[in-house]
Design a protein around this motif. Structure first.
Motif, mmCIF file in Angstrom:
data_model
loop_
_atom_site.group_PDB
_atom_site.id
_atom_site.type_symbol
_atom_site.label_atom_id
_atom_site.label_comp_id
_atom_site.label_asym_id
_atom_site.label_seq_id
_atom_site.Cartn_x
_atom_site.Cartn_y
_atom_site.Cartn_z
ATOM 1 N N TYR A 27 0.762 -1.227 0.233
ATOM 2 C CA TYR A 27 -0.015 0.123 -0.028
ATOM 3 C C TYR A 27 0.813 1.192 -0.208
ATOM 4 C CZ TYR A 27 0.811 0.343 4.950
ATOM 5 O OH TYR A 27 1.435 0.491 6.478
ATOM 6 N N ARG A 28 1.998 1.094 0.588
ATOM 7 C CA ARG A 28 2.914 2.263 0.635
ATOM 8 C C ARG A 28 3.439 2.800 -0.884
ATOM 9 N NH1 ARG A 28 4.713 -0.187 5.306
ATOM 10 N NH2 ARG A 28 4.376 1.106 7.247
ATOM 11 N N GLY A 50 -1.779 -2.635 7.742
ATOM 12 C CA GLY A 50 -2.029 -1.228 7.607
ATOM 13 C C GLY A 50 -2.751 -0.781 6.293
ATOM 14 N N ALA A 51 -2.826 -1.722 5.210
ATOM 15 C CA ALA A 51 -3.531 -1.284 4.327
ATOM 16 C C ALA A 51 -4.725 -1.268 4.175
ATOM 17 C CB ALA A 51 -3.434 -2.445 3.066
ATOM 18 N N ARG A 54 -5.528 2.446 4.986
ATOM 19 C CA ARG A 54 -5.098 3.450 3.819
ATOM 20 C C ARG A 54 -5.983 3.399 2.768
ATOM 21 N NH1 ARG A 54 0.199 5.323 4.418
ATOM 22 N NH2 ARG A 54 -0.285 6.433 2.472
ATOM 23 N N GLN A 57 -8.080 6.080 0.716
ATOM 24 C CA GLN A 57 -7.320 7.286 0.257
ATOM 25 C C GLN A 57 -7.246 7.264 -1.693
ATOM 26 O OE1 GLN A 57 -3.110 7.704 1.388
ATOM 27 N NE2 GLN A 57 -2.933 9.248 -0.199
#
Length: 372
Positions: A27-28, A50-51, A54, A57
């Motif tokens: 995802y980053r 953590g995806a 996020r 977005q």
């Protein structure tokens, strides 16, 4: 923005991803690929812990292509009969309802379907597999994709049949992720094809060439790993906190050879023979220009554009013709290794075993593939 409730084709494949090859990306790094995705045939799988946090977005920034979220919990924990979904089963329980249901609804706030957080399925763990199937079946939500990260040894005779039979008990969509170490690649590829044939509509995620191969042979959908770490997975293991450093140049997809090489390696080996590339990113620029990590965003754009072009070509064909197209393309790339090695007369390019495996598979019989 909330995702629309995707209808199903044949009761097994979410319409939002049916027949597509998405890009599976951390995802980053997803922003590097987002603008190069063709909303008509592709999409993104946002991966990693953590995806989910996020996932909103891209939607807020106008991303309209297919979107899935893979939290990749299978990299941290194995599935058990008591806890097939470790990320939610081993945490604090909600006051009401199934914790899995709460997690799936969180996915559906932004994604077009919800990938279950299934733990890694070691070979022979039939009880854990059946527990996962039963839990998802009880949810009764066709937007939930039963995600199955399984060890490659499941693809052996006997185990493959047990895997297929268990998956057949869930009538909704399913996604396969093949994990594990080195194996007999031709046997693994042929086993994956047999599994896709036994489980109609199944998707294949976190894959390399098998993403295209499985969709070309009737799979429901797939995701091609945007970088090497997204084209494979391994059984859960203790975290290695040590740093080994990174490569000095980005990985670049050489279209003729259907393989990734470091940009520095391409430039050095090809030297005066380096070709120009006419993908939407390069537009005639040299394929040997990705010398350092300063070009990693441009290299990611080239990779995504090249892969998207393959998806467009495949989707332009009738479903019954795609298996032959894919084998022909793999055979052409395999023969190109000899051509390029003769031209450069230096350190030779070695064809990957996966490419050779797909080049040798027999073409499926006409009509064997289902149009979805």
């Amino acid at each position: 923005m909330t995702a629309s409730v995707a209808g199903l084709l044949g009761g097994e494949v979410p319409a939002a991803v049916a027949g597509r090859v998405l890009l599976h990306a951390g995802y980053r790094r997803a922003a590097r690929y987002r603008d190069r995705v063709d909303a008509a045939v592709g999409g993104l799988v946002l991966a990693g812990p953590g995806a989910l946090a996020r996932a909103g977005q891209p939607r807020e920034e106008g991303f309209e292509a297919a979107l899935l979220v893979d939290e990749a919990g299978y990299r941290d924990a194995a599935a058990t009969e008591e806890a097939p979904f470790p990320a939610v089963d081993d945490g604090p329980a909600p006051l009401f309802g199934d914790p899995l249901e709460h997690q799936m609804l969180a996915h559906l706030a932004f994604a077009d379907a919800a990938l279950t957080p299934t733990g890694y399925l070691h070979a022979g763990q039939v009880g854990a597999l059946e527990a996962a199937v039963d839990r998802v079946r009880r949810l009764g939500d066709p937007r939930v994709v039963l995600t199955v990260p399984f060890d490659v040894h499941w693809l052996q005779a006997g185990s493959l049949e047990r895997l297929a039979d268990a998956l057949g008990r869930y009538p909704g969509p399913k996604a396969l992720i093949v994990g594990g170490g080195a194996a007999d690649v031709p046997r693994a590829v042929s086993g994956l094809v047999r599994l896709v044939e036994r489980v109609p509509g199944a998707g294949v995620l976190r894959a390399g060439l098998s993403a295209f191969g499985c969709v070309a042979r009737g799979g429901g959908f797939a995701a091609f790993g945007a970088d090497g770490s997204m084209r494979r997975t391994a059984p859960p293991a203790p975290k290695d906190e040590g740093s080994r450093g990174g490569p000095g140049s980005p990985a670049v997809l050489f279209p003729d050879l259907m393989e990734f090489f470091l940009g520095f390696t391409l430039a050095k080996r090809l030297a005066d023979e380096v070709p120009d590339c006419w993908c939407d990113q390069c537009q005639g620029a040299s394929l040997g220009r990705f010398h350092t990590m300063a070009e990693q965003t441009a290299a990611a754009g080239h990779n995504a554009c090249t892969l998207t072009d393959w998806v467009r070509q495949m989707c332009a064909l009738d479903a019954a013709d795609r298996g032959a197209w894919w084998r022909r393309r793999c055979r052409q790339a395999l023969s190109s290794y000899a051509v390029w090695n003769e031209r450069i007369k230096e350190k030779r390019f070695a064809a990957p075993a996966e490419l050779a495996a797909w080049a040798e598979l027999p073409v499926p019989k006409t009509g064997a593939q289902q149009v979805r």
